[in-house]
Design a protein around this motif. Structure first.
Motif, PDB file in Angstrom:
ATOM      1  N   VAL A 108      44.106 143.492  31.033  1.00  0.00           N
ATOM      2  CA  VAL A 108      43.307 142.296  30.822  1.00  0.00           C
ATOM      3  C   VAL A 108      42.014 142.666  30.106  1.00  0.00           C
ATOM      4  CG1 VAL A 108      42.180 140.298  31.872  1.00  0.00           C
ATOM      5  CG2 VAL A 108      44.228 141.264  32.937  1.00  0.00           C
ATOM      6  N   GLU A 109      41.832 142.063  28.952  1.00  0.00           N
ATOM      7  CA  GLU A 109      40.571 142.161  28.216  1.00  0.00           C
ATOM      8  C   GLU A 109      39.703 140.997  28.657  1.00  0.00           C
ATOM      9  OE1 GLU A 109      40.606 142.834  23.810  1.00  0.00           O
ATOM     10  OE2 GLU A 109      39.748 140.811  23.773  1.00  0.00           O
ATOM     11  N   THR A 110      38.427 141.260  28.915  1.00  0.00           N
ATOM     12  CA  THR A 110      37.502 140.176  29.222  1.00  0.00           C
ATOM     13  C   THR A 110      36.535 140.010  28.060  1.00  0.00           C
ATOM     14  OG1 THR A 110      36.040 141.680  30.440  1.00  0.00           O
ATOM     15  CG2 THR A 110      37.648 140.433  31.734  1.00  0.00           C
ATOM     16  N   GLN A 111      36.208 138.757  27.797  1.00  0.00           N
ATOM     17  CA  GLN A 111      35.245 138.421  26.754  1.00  0.00           C
ATOM     18  C   GLN A 111      34.212 137.508  27.392  1.00  0.00           C
ATOM     19  OE1 GLN A 111      37.130 136.783  23.253  1.00  0.00           O
ATOM     20  NE2 GLN A 111      38.568 138.469  23.086  1.00  0.00           N
ATOM     21  N   GLY A 112      32.963 137.977  27.400  1.00  0.00           N
ATOM     22  CA  GLY A 112      31.937 137.169  28.043  1.00  0.00           C
ATOM     23  C   GLY A 112      30.544 137.668  27.753  1.00  0.00           C
ATOM     24  N   SER A 113      29.674 137.474  28.712  1.00  0.00           N
ATOM     25  CA  SER A 113      28.263 137.800  28.521  1.00  0.00           C
ATOM     26  C   SER A 113      28.040 139.296  28.304  1.00  0.00           C
ATOM     27  CB  SER A 113      27.441 137.319  29.720  1.00  0.00           C
ATOM     28  OG  SER A 113      27.889 137.947  30.903  1.00  0.00           O
ATOM     29  N   MET A 114      28.952 140.119  28.753  1.00  0.00           N
ATOM     30  CA  MET A 114      28.852 141.570  28.558  1.00  0.00           C
ATOM     31  C   MET A 114      29.563 142.008  27.277  1.00  0.00           C
ATOM     32  SD  MET A 114      27.136 142.509  31.239  1.00  0.00           S
ATOM     33  CE  MET A 114      27.380 144.244  31.363  1.00  0.00           C
ATOM     34  N   GLY A 115      30.033 141.043  26.482  1.00  0.00           N
ATOM     35  CA  GLY A 115      30.800 141.371  25.279  1.00  0.00           C
ATOM     36  C   GLY A 115      32.263 141.537  25.631  1.00  0.00           C
ATOM     37  N   VAL A 116      32.983 142.297  24.810  1.00  0.00           N
ATOM     38  CA  VAL A 116      34.402 142.560  25.059  1.00  0.00           C
ATOM     39  C   VAL A 116      34.497 143.810  25.921  1.00  0.00           C
ATOM     40  CG1 VAL A 116      36.605 143.173  24.010  1.00  0.00           C
ATOM     41  CG2 VAL A 116      35.133 141.473  22.903  1.00  0.00           C
ATOM     42  N   GLU A 117      35.211 143.679  27.036  1.00  0.00           N
ATOM     43  CA  GLU A 117      35.432 144.815  27.928  1.00  0.00           C
ATOM     44  C   GLU A 117      36.924 145.037  28.097  1.00  0.00           C
ATOM     45  OE1 GLU A 117      32.004 145.069  31.131  1.00  0.00           O
ATOM     46  OE2 GLU A 117      32.960 143.088  31.172  1.00  0.00           O
ATOM     47  N   ASN A 118      37.307 146.301  28.253  1.00  0.00           N
ATOM     48  CA  ASN A 118      38.707 146.685  28.419  1.00  0.00           C
ATOM     49  C   ASN A 118      39.535 146.175  27.235  1.00  0.00           C
ATOM     50  OD1 ASN A 118      40.619 148.099  29.981  1.00  0.00           O
ATOM     51  ND2 ASN A 118      41.422 146.188  30.813  1.00  0.00           N
ATOM     52  N   ALA A 119      39.040 146.424  26.039  1.00  0.00           N
ATOM     53  CA  ALA A 119      39.637 145.893  24.806  1.00  0.00           C
ATOM     54  C   ALA A 119      41.111 146.273  24.660  1.00  0.00           C
ATOM     55  CB  ALA A 119      38.859 146.387  23.598  1.00  0.00           C
ATOM     56  N   ILE A 120      41.884 145.302  24.224  1.00  0.00           N
ATOM     57  CA  ILE A 120      43.297 145.519  23.923  1.00  0.00           C
ATOM     58  C   ILE A 120      43.366 146.281  22.599  1.00  0.00           C
ATOM     59  CG2 ILE A 120      45.460 144.365  23.318  1.00  0.00           C
ATOM     60  CD1 ILE A 120      44.461 142.052  25.212  1.00  0.00           C
ATOM     61  N   THR A 121      44.058 147.401  22.605  1.00  0.00           N
ATOM     62  CA  THR A 121      44.151 148.262  21.425  1.00  0.00           C
ATOM     63  C   THR A 121      45.379 147.911  20.591  1.00  0.00           C
ATOM     64  OG1 THR A 121      45.493 149.925  22.550  1.00  0.00           O
ATOM     65  CG2 THR A 121      43.076 150.155  22.721  1.00  0.00           C
ATOM     66  N   ASP A 122      45.439 148.467  19.384  1.00  0.00           N
ATOM     67  CA  ASP A 122      46.630 148.288  18.548  1.00  0.00           C
ATOM     68  C   ASP A 122      47.860 148.853  19.251  1.00  0.00           C
ATOM     69  OD1 ASP A 122      45.154 147.048  16.559  1.00  0.00           O
ATOM     70  OD2 ASP A 122      44.914 148.870  15.367  1.00  0.00           O
ATOM     71  N   ALA A 123      47.700 149.963  19.962  1.00  0.00           N
ATOM     72  CA  ALA A 123      48.823 150.555  20.705  1.00  0.00           C
ATOM     73  C   ALA A 123      49.288 149.611  21.813  1.00  0.00           C
ATOM     74  CB  ALA A 123      48.420 151.904  21.284  1.00  0.00           C
ATOM     75  N   ASP A 124      48.348 148.948  22.487  1.00  0.00           N
ATOM     76  CA  ASP A 124      48.714 147.968  23.517  1.00  0.00           C
ATOM     77  C   ASP A 124      49.515 146.826  22.894  1.00  0.00           C
ATOM     78  OD1 ASP A 124      47.267 149.329  25.552  1.00  0.00           O
ATOM     79  OD2 ASP A 124      45.436 148.204  25.080  1.00  0.00           O
ATOM     80  N   LEU A 125      49.040 146.328  21.758  1.00  0.00           N
ATOM     81  CA  LEU A 125      49.732 145.223  21.087  1.00  0.00           C
ATOM     82  C   LEU A 125      51.131 145.628  20.657  1.00  0.00           C
ATOM     83  CD1 LEU A 125      46.837 143.754  18.927  1.00  0.00           C
ATOM     84  CD2 LEU A 125      47.920 142.694  20.915  1.00  0.00           C
ATOM     85  N   ALA A 126      51.287 146.849  20.211  1.00  0.00           N
ATOM     86  CA  ALA A 126      52.589 147.320  19.728  1.00  0.00           C
ATOM     87  C   ALA A 126      53.630 147.341  20.837  1.00  0.00           C
ATOM     88  CB  ALA A 126      52.446 148.703  19.109  1.00  0.00           C
ATOM     89  N   ARG A 127      53.219 147.574  22.051  1.00  0.00           N
ATOM     90  CA  ARG A 127      54.190 147.639  23.140  1.00  0.00           C
ATOM     91  C   ARG A 127      54.212 146.408  24.038  1.00  0.00           C
ATOM     92  NH1 ARG A 127      51.318 150.110  27.839  1.00  0.00           N
ATOM     93  NH2 ARG A 127      53.277 150.432  28.914  1.00  0.00           N
ATOM     94  N   ALA A 128      53.300 145.480  23.809  1.00  0.00           N
ATOM     95  CA  ALA A 128      53.236 144.269  24.637  1.00  0.00           C
ATOM     96  C   ALA A 128      54.451 143.381  24.394  1.00  0.00           C
ATOM     97  CB  ALA A 128      51.955 143.499  24.347  1.00  0.00           C
ATOM     98  N   GLU A 129      54.948 142.836  25.485  1.00  0.00           N
ATOM     99  CA  GLU A 129      56.094 141.919  25.417  1.00  0.00           C
ATOM    100  C   GLU A 129      55.662 140.471  25.554  1.00  0.00           C
ATOM    101  OE1 GLU A 129      59.541 143.659  27.745  1.00  0.00           O
ATOM    102  OE2 GLU A 129      57.871 144.967  28.316  1.00  0.00           O
ATOM    103  N   GLY A 130      54.380 140.253  25.828  1.00  0.00           N
ATOM    104  CA  GLY A 130      53.868 138.901  25.948  1.00  0.00           C
ATOM    105  C   GLY A 130      52.367 138.936  26.125  1.00  0.00           C
ATOM    106  N   VAL A 131      51.753 137.772  25.961  1.00  0.00           N
ATOM    107  CA  VAL A 131      50.293 137.658  26.089  1.00  0.00           C
ATOM    108  C   VAL A 131      49.945 136.375  26.828  1.00  0.00           C
ATOM    109  CG1 VAL A 131      50.032 136.592  23.801  1.00  0.00           C
ATOM    110  CG2 VAL A 131      48.095 137.717  24.841  1.00  0.00           C
ATOM    111  N   ILE A 132      48.931 136.479  27.673  1.00  0.00           N
ATOM    112  CA  ILE A 132      48.368 135.313  28.353  1.00  0.00           C
ATOM    113  C   ILE A 132      46.913 135.210  27.921  1.00  0.00           C
ATOM    114  CG2 ILE A 132      47.725 134.271  30.571  1.00  0.00           C
ATOM    115  CD1 ILE A 132      50.109 135.860  31.803  1.00  0.00           C
TER     116      ILE A 132
END
Length: 104
Positions: A36-60
């Motif tokens: 889970v990537e969070t986007q908020g007052s602290m900016g983007v945290e736990n950013a989803i990487t290109d490697a994560d996207l390459a193996r992801a089977e779905g997104v919420i």
């Protein structure tokens, strides 16, 4: 199933992190690997990487504001909802995503 998620609310504080926690807990209980990537007052945290996207089977995308770089999820099996929905309806969100993944 490896699922990437983004949680974001207008202030980027409470609901963002509550939704992130709910997505992680519900997903893991259902046997999924979750990031889970969070986007908020602290900016983007736990950013989803290109490697994560390459193996992801779905997104919420659980957000009440515009998601930064949303186009990176184009062409993926995707479920979009309000930021409070994973907190209130976590099982239903994963049911819908799993059904979409199974039946396209």
């Amino acid at each position: 199933m490896f699922i990437v998620c983004v949680a974001a609310c207008p202030t980027g504080v409470a609901h963002t992190y509550m939704a992130a926690e709910a997505l992680e807990m519900t997903g893991k209980q259902r046997g999924h690997e979750i990031k889970v990537e969070t986007q908020g007052s602290m900016g983007v945290e736990n950013a989803i990487t290109d490697a994560d996207l390459a193996r992801a089977e779905g997104v919420i995308l659980a957000a009440d504001v515009a998601i930064i770089n949303k186009e990176r999820f184009d062409g993926m099996i995707k479920l979009e909802c309000r930021v409070a929905d994973p907190i209130k309806f976590g099982e239903a969100i994963f049911d819908a995503l799993e059904q979409e993944a199974d039946h396209g």
